[in-house]
Design a protein around this motif. Sequence first.
Motif, short mmCIF file in Angstrom:
data_model
loop_
_atom_site.label_atom_id
_atom_site.label_comp_id
_atom_site.label_asym_id
_atom_site.label_seq_id
_atom_site.Cartn_x
_atom_site.Cartn_y
_atom_site.Cartn_z
N TYR A 247 0.82 -1.21 0.00
CA TYR A 247 0.00 0.00 0.00
C TYR A 247 0.85 1.26 0.00
N GLU A 248 2.02 1.21 0.64
CA GLU A 248 2.91 2.36 0.59
C GLU A 248 3.45 2.56 -0.82
N VAL A 249 3.71 1.45 -1.51
CA VAL A 249 4.15 1.55 -2.91
C VAL A 249 3.07 2.24 -3.75
N ILE A 250 1.82 1.84 -3.54
CA ILE A 250 0.72 2.44 -4.30
C ILE A 250 0.65 3.95 -4.04
N GLU A 251 0.88 4.36 -2.80
CA GLU A 251 0.82 5.79 -2.46
C GLU A 251 1.94 6.57 -3.15
N HIS A 252 3.17 6.07 -3.06
CA HIS A 252 4.30 6.79 -3.65
C HIS A 252 4.19 6.86 -5.17
N THR A 253 3.87 5.74 -5.79
CA THR A 253 3.78 5.73 -7.25
C THR A 253 2.60 6.57 -7.74
N TYR A 268 4.06 0.60 -13.89
CA TYR A 268 4.42 -0.82 -13.79
C TYR A 268 4.51 -1.27 -12.33
N MET A 269 5.19 -0.47 -11.51
CA MET A 269 5.34 -0.86 -10.11
C MET A 269 4.02 -0.78 -9.36
N ARG A 270 3.19 0.20 -9.71
CA ARG A 270 1.88 0.28 -9.06
C ARG A 270 1.01 -0.91 -9.46
N GLY A 271 1.12 -1.33 -10.74
CA GLY A 271 0.37 -2.50 -11.19
C GLY A 271 0.76 -3.74 -10.40
N ASP A 279 -6.21 -6.57 -6.30
CA ASP A 279 -7.04 -5.59 -7.00
C ASP A 279 -6.85 -5.80 -8.51
N GLU A 280 -7.62 -6.73 -9.05
CA GLU A 280 -7.42 -7.15 -10.43
C GLU A 280 -7.67 -6.02 -11.42
N THR A 281 -8.74 -5.26 -11.22
CA THR A 281 -9.09 -4.20 -12.16
C THR A 281 -8.00 -3.14 -12.25
N GLU A 282 -7.55 -2.64 -11.10
CA GLU A 282 -6.52 -1.60 -11.09
C GLU A 282 -5.20 -2.13 -11.64
N ALA A 283 -4.85 -3.36 -11.29
CA ALA A 283 -3.60 -3.94 -11.80
C ALA A 283 -3.64 -4.04 -13.32
N ARG A 284 -4.75 -4.53 -13.85
CA ARG A 284 -4.87 -4.67 -15.30
C ARG A 284 -4.80 -3.30 -16.00
#
Length: 462
Positions: A247-253, A268-271, A279-284
């Motif tokens: 979740y911290e990765v998602i915030e920074h990216t 790419y890193m957030r995916g 979270d399939e939808t957001e990753a895709r």
Amino acid sequence: MEDSMILDVEGIKKTILYGGTGAKPKFVTGTKVTFHFRTQLCNDERTVIDDSKKAGMPMEMVIGNMFKLDVWETLLMSMHIGEVAEFWCDVIHTGLYPIVAKSLRRIAVGKDPVDWHIHTCGMANMFAYHSLGYDDLDELQKEPQPLYFVMELLKVQQPSEYDRESWALNDEERLKAVPVLHGQGNKLFKQGRYEDATLKYKEAIICIKNVQSKEKAWEAPWLKLEKMANTLTLNYCQCLLRMEEYYEVIEHTSDIINQHPGTMKAFYMRGKAHMEVWDETEARNDFMRVLDLDPGMKKTIKKELAVLKMRMEVKNEEDRLKYKGMFAKMASEQDSLELENPDQEIPEQTCQVQDMENPEEAPAEERANSMQKTAEMTLASDPEQTTTAQSSSDNVIPEQPTTQDLTAEQTTIEETAPEQFDTNHTFVVQSDSKEASPSPEPMCLEQEAQDTESSDHMTPGN
């Protein structure tokens, strides 16, 4: 001891509260001073805004290091070691105090003095200065006013007497330190020491942000530093992925993407982080955005999408089995509860319904007792029927009726009207079977008349 004086700087008045010891220290560029401070408003109550002693840690500052509140350098350079002095400073010297105080408060609670890791969009960052996160500082920022500073000089160290940390460097030294810290972080990452690597990347980012804060936003020097900071932040996120801090990765990216939506590596890193948190939808969506920005990543993204699909199938199957087991457990617990509490209302109602649906299945002993009581009441009112009642009661066995004494019409009554059947009626029909009428309803009326007549001959108390 109190000694008031006016320094050679406009808008400053000094009052010595406690004299220091020894000769006055030598202050040169790079000299490190350690001191306590207390900030007060110039009102009747002398309201305290900040106090380093209450925070539990003294302040450290390097002379000539472009400290934002440069008046403090002037105040400290007028003091002896061990001296305590009060300084009145006019508003021309205190305008930046709210910003400095915010950083000092963050340091006091173990946070970074700069907000490089606060995740807001570019527009929000442009207007973030409108609130410092502290009501008293926001008020002071809106309406600057003179302040009192009470200083206690604890220690003075020359540049050669201490190891300089990144915060104590000047801008030129900070920029030189960034590639060194970057290289150290990369080396630690390759060794698998991800937490140690994050510290190096983080220190390098702080150096850049300190220098960047003095540049005009979105101009060439600022953008160059921004690019350097984003590279280090993505390296920092790479470590966080290995440390499973998704979740911290998602915030920074997301912060980088909001300000620089063309940064392919951030998507790419957030995916990958979205995939780790299911979270399939957001990753895709992030992976497809990577393809839009860099078609050369097609092979890599195809592999990531295949992994995503497989992981979601496994996850869905695990969820199905988990919920299936959950419902089975709930049903088992309910069954156990019913077995442990047989006297509850629900089982009793169930038994009553079953008795109404299957009257023939009622306990034979209970029915026989009821019929015996009816017989005794009838015989008491008419002794002449004793012989007939005894012979008839011997033959009343619901499960094994005597076919010779029952007519077809009586059998039909038992099968078609079980809900209207009463033990008294059953006794009379069986005892008077030879005189029974083909129609069941007259027989019931006749029995009611006989019961009424018999009850008239009974005497209460006999």
